[in-house]
Design a protein around this motif. Structure first.
Motif, PDB file in Angstrom:
ATOM      1  N   GLY A 183      51.718 -11.241  75.087  1.00 24.51           N
ATOM      2  CA  GLY A 183      53.067 -11.285  75.640  1.00 24.51           C
ATOM      3  C   GLY A 183      53.180 -12.225  76.831  1.00 24.51           C
ATOM      4  N   GLN A 184      52.168 -12.178  77.720  1.00 26.55           N
ATOM      5  CA  GLN A 184      52.167 -13.055  78.883  1.00 26.55           C
ATOM      6  C   GLN A 184      52.161 -14.521  78.467  1.00 26.55           C
ATOM      7  OE1 GLN A 184      48.949 -12.049  81.595  1.00 26.55           O
ATOM      8  NE2 GLN A 184      48.986  -9.916  80.936  1.00 26.55           N
ATOM      9  N   PHE A 185      51.289 -14.847  77.506  1.00 30.90           N
ATOM     10  CA  PHE A 185      51.154 -16.237  77.071  1.00 30.90           C
ATOM     11  C   PHE A 185      52.425 -16.719  76.376  1.00 30.90           C
ATOM     12  CE2 PHE A 185      46.218 -16.068  76.698  1.00 30.90           C
ATOM     13  CZ  PHE A 185      46.141 -15.877  78.064  1.00 30.90           C
ATOM     14  N   ALA A 186      53.068 -15.853  75.594  1.00 30.39           N
ATOM     15  CA  ALA A 186      54.301 -16.229  74.900  1.00 30.39           C
ATOM     16  C   ALA A 186      55.394 -16.585  75.898  1.00 30.39           C
ATOM     17  CB  ALA A 186      54.759 -15.093  73.985  1.00 30.39           C
ATOM     18  N   GLN A 187      55.497 -15.828  76.975  1.00 29.89           N
ATOM     19  CA  GLN A 187      56.502 -16.113  77.998  1.00 29.89           C
ATOM     20  C   GLN A 187      56.256 -17.467  78.646  1.00 29.89           C
ATOM     21  OE1 GLN A 187      56.462 -12.835  80.752  1.00 29.89           O
ATOM     22  NE2 GLN A 187      57.620 -11.480  79.403  1.00 29.89           N
ATOM     23  N   GLU A 188      54.991 -17.764  78.935  1.00 28.10           N
ATOM     24  CA  GLU A 188      54.655 -19.047  79.554  1.00 28.10           C
ATOM     25  C   GLU A 188      55.006 -20.206  78.627  1.00 28.10           C
ATOM     26  OE1 GLU A 188      53.540 -19.830  82.494  1.00 28.10           O
ATOM     27  OE2 GLU A 188      52.987 -17.882  83.337  1.00 28.10           O
ATOM     28  N   ILE A 189      54.667 -20.066  77.333  1.00 30.28           N
ATOM     29  CA  ILE A 189      54.942 -21.139  76.382  1.00 30.28           C
ATOM     30  C   ILE A 189      56.438 -21.326  76.188  1.00 30.28           C
ATOM     31  CG2 ILE A 189      54.718 -21.823  73.956  1.00 30.28           C
ATOM     32  CD1 ILE A 189      51.927 -20.578  73.983  1.00 30.28           C
ATOM     33  N   ASN A 190      57.174 -20.232  76.099  1.00 29.08           N
ATOM     34  CA  ASN A 190      58.625 -20.334  75.926  1.00 29.08           C
ATOM     35  C   ASN A 190      59.282 -21.023  77.119  1.00 29.08           C
ATOM     36  OD1 ASN A 190      58.556 -19.045  73.449  1.00 29.08           O
ATOM     37  ND2 ASN A 190      58.955 -17.005  74.304  1.00 29.08           N
ATOM     38  N   ALA A 191      58.731 -20.796  78.300  1.00 38.15           N
ATOM     39  CA  ALA A 191      59.323 -21.361  79.513  1.00 38.15           C
ATOM     40  C   ALA A 191      58.874 -22.796  79.780  1.00 38.15           C
ATOM     41  CB  ALA A 191      58.986 -20.478  80.716  1.00 38.15           C
ATOM     42  N   LYS A 192      57.578 -23.068  79.541  1.00 35.13           N
ATOM     43  CA  LYS A 192      57.020 -24.353  79.988  1.00 35.13           C
ATOM     44  C   LYS A 192      56.194 -25.086  78.936  1.00 35.13           C
ATOM     45  CE  LYS A 192      56.672 -22.490  84.705  1.00 35.13           C
ATOM     46  NZ  LYS A 192      55.738 -22.170  85.820  1.00 35.13           N
ATOM     47  N   GLY A 193      56.119 -24.539  77.708  1.00 32.05           N
ATOM     48  CA  GLY A 193      55.343 -25.196  76.674  1.00 32.05           C
ATOM     49  C   GLY A 193      53.852 -24.922  76.792  1.00 32.05           C
ATOM     50  N   VAL A 194      53.087 -25.512  75.874  1.00 32.91           N
ATOM     51  CA  VAL A 194      51.638 -25.291  75.845  1.00 32.91           C
ATOM     52  C   VAL A 194      50.979 -25.820  77.110  1.00 32.91           C
ATOM     53  CG1 VAL A 194      49.487 -25.866  74.647  1.00 32.91           C
ATOM     54  CG2 VAL A 194      51.536 -25.281  73.321  1.00 32.91           C
ATOM     55  N   ASP A 195      51.404 -27.003  77.563  1.00 29.31           N
ATOM     56  CA  ASP A 195      50.826 -27.550  78.796  1.00 29.31           C
ATOM     57  C   ASP A 195      51.123 -26.645  79.985  1.00 29.31           C
ATOM     58  OD1 ASP A 195      49.548 -29.784  77.783  1.00 29.31           O
ATOM     59  OD2 ASP A 195      51.312 -31.065  77.969  1.00 29.31           O
ATOM     60  N   GLY A 196      52.263 -25.993  79.963  1.00 29.53           N
ATOM     61  CA  GLY A 196      52.610 -25.062  81.030  1.00 29.53           C
ATOM     62  C   GLY A 196      51.687 -23.860  81.045  1.00 29.53           C
ATOM     63  N   LEU A 197      51.339 -23.365  79.859  1.00 28.35           N
ATOM     64  CA  LEU A 197      50.397 -22.246  79.784  1.00 28.35           C
ATOM     65  C   LEU A 197      49.021 -22.661  80.296  1.00 28.35           C
ATOM     66  CD1 LEU A 197      49.420 -19.438  78.959  1.00 28.35           C
ATOM     67  CD2 LEU A 197      49.180 -20.284  76.604  1.00 28.35           C
ATOM     68  N   ILE A 198      48.572 -23.843  79.896  1.00 29.40           N
ATOM     69  CA  ILE A 198      47.271 -24.335  80.360  1.00 29.40           C
ATOM     70  C   ILE A 198      47.263 -24.452  81.880  1.00 29.40           C
ATOM     71  CG2 ILE A 198      45.695 -26.315  80.361  1.00 29.40           C
ATOM     72  CD1 ILE A 198      46.606 -26.847  77.453  1.00 29.40           C
ATOM     73  N   ALA A 199      48.341 -25.018  82.432  1.00 27.15           N
ATOM     74  CA  ALA A 199      48.433 -25.168  83.886  1.00 27.15           C
ATOM     75  C   ALA A 199      48.448 -23.808  84.572  1.00 27.15           C
ATOM     76  CB  ALA A 199      49.685 -25.963  84.242  1.00 27.15           C
ATOM     77  N   SER A 200      49.144 -22.846  83.988  1.00 29.05           N
ATOM     78  CA  SER A 200      49.211 -21.508  84.567  1.00 29.05           C
ATOM     79  C   SER A 200      47.838 -20.844  84.564  1.00 29.05           C
ATOM     80  CB  SER A 200      50.211 -20.656  83.789  1.00 29.05           C
ATOM     81  OG  SER A 200      50.219 -19.325  84.264  1.00 29.05           O
ATOM     82  N   LEU A 201      47.103 -20.961  83.449  1.00 23.84           N
ATOM     83  CA  LEU A 201      45.757 -20.387  83.368  1.00 23.84           C
ATOM     84  C   LEU A 201      44.819 -21.056  84.367  1.00 23.84           C
ATOM     85  CD1 LEU A 201      45.329 -20.085  79.490  1.00 23.84           C
ATOM     86  CD2 LEU A 201      45.504 -18.196  81.117  1.00 23.84           C
ATOM     87  N   GLU A 202      44.925 -22.366  84.472  1.00 28.54           N
ATOM     88  CA  GLU A 202      44.070 -23.104  85.413  1.00 28.54           C
ATOM     89  C   GLU A 202      44.353 -22.654  86.845  1.00 28.54           C
ATOM     90  OE1 GLU A 202      42.750 -27.733  86.312  1.00 28.54           O
ATOM     91  OE2 GLU A 202      44.583 -27.309  85.181  1.00 28.54           O
ATOM     92  N   ALA A 203      45.642 -22.503  87.182  1.00 25.75           N
ATOM     93  CA  ALA A 203      45.998 -22.058  88.531  1.00 25.75           C
ATOM     94  C   ALA A 203      45.516 -20.644  88.807  1.00 25.75           C
ATOM     95  CB  ALA A 203      47.527 -22.143  88.701  1.00 25.75           C
TER      96      ALA A 203
END
Length: 213
Positions: A183-203
């Protein structure tokens, strides 16, 4: 997540990351419940004997994962399931980054809890599966302090040169690891795309590294 649940999840994670230990030809044909029992026992003994792992030495835990994780764990499937439909949108390079960051997230989340499991033992419940099944559920309990803790493993039988049972999901007290993050990852992708999820995980991983040492 309370300390007892976190400690149990840590044991599950270390069990997974230790499944890459070299297997003999005979062990390749090992039943999935026998495999989990043997490796869980080995993991407990390793944790009890290694004070730095008990103390949450993140460098040593990450080194352990890097050295042993891949052969008997379908981590690609685990990551893909957690990412959900966004996985199919990702390029090969993005998929590689997602696996790397997800692994670090899991390791950093649970490394500090390993000291909580060094007095416990694993009991494997009878396997409810047909010999021809290619996908099974191995149910176990962590016994030692307080009430027994449910810890289950989903495994798949893989063909070819790397034939054998591989874990692709974990369940601690009714909470499946993949679903915890989906669920967390789906929200990130919906908001910012795959690169957004990668950036969020990295942060998040950089933040965890700062708070833990």
């Amino acid at each position: 997540m309370n300390r007892r649940l976190l400690g149990s999840a840590a044991l599950a994670l270390v069990a997974v990351t230790s499944l890459g230990l070299p297997l003999s030809a005979a062990a390749a044909d090992e039943a999935p419940d026998a495999l989990i029992k043997r490796l869980s026992t080995d993991v407990l003994n390793t944790v009890k004997a290694d004070k730095s792992i008990q103390g949450g030495d993140i460098t040593k835990v990450i080194a352990l994962v890097d050295k042993t994780v891949m052969p008997n764990v379908n981590f690609r499937r685990m990551t893909a399931a957690a990412v959900g439909p966004g996985w199919r949108q990702a390029t090969p390079e993005q998929q590689k980054r997602l696996q790397e960051e997800f692994k670090i997230l899991l390791v950093r989340t649970y490394a500090g809890a390993l000291a909580q499991v060094n007095e416990q033992t694993i009991q494997v419940k009878p396997l409810r599966a047909d010999p021809a099944d290619k996908d099974v559920l191995v149910r176990t309990e962590i016994v030692g302090r307080g009430d027994p803790i449910q810890l289950d493993y989903r495994l798949e039988k893989t063909p070819g040169d790397g034939a054998g049972w591989k874990i692709y999901n974990l369940n601690v007290l009714g909470v499946w690891l993949v679903e915890t993050y989906k669920g967390q990852f789906a929200q990130e992708i919906n908001a910012k795309g795959v690169d957004g999820l990668i950036a969020s995980l990295e942060a998040r991983n950089k933040s965890n590294a700062g708070t833990k040492g």
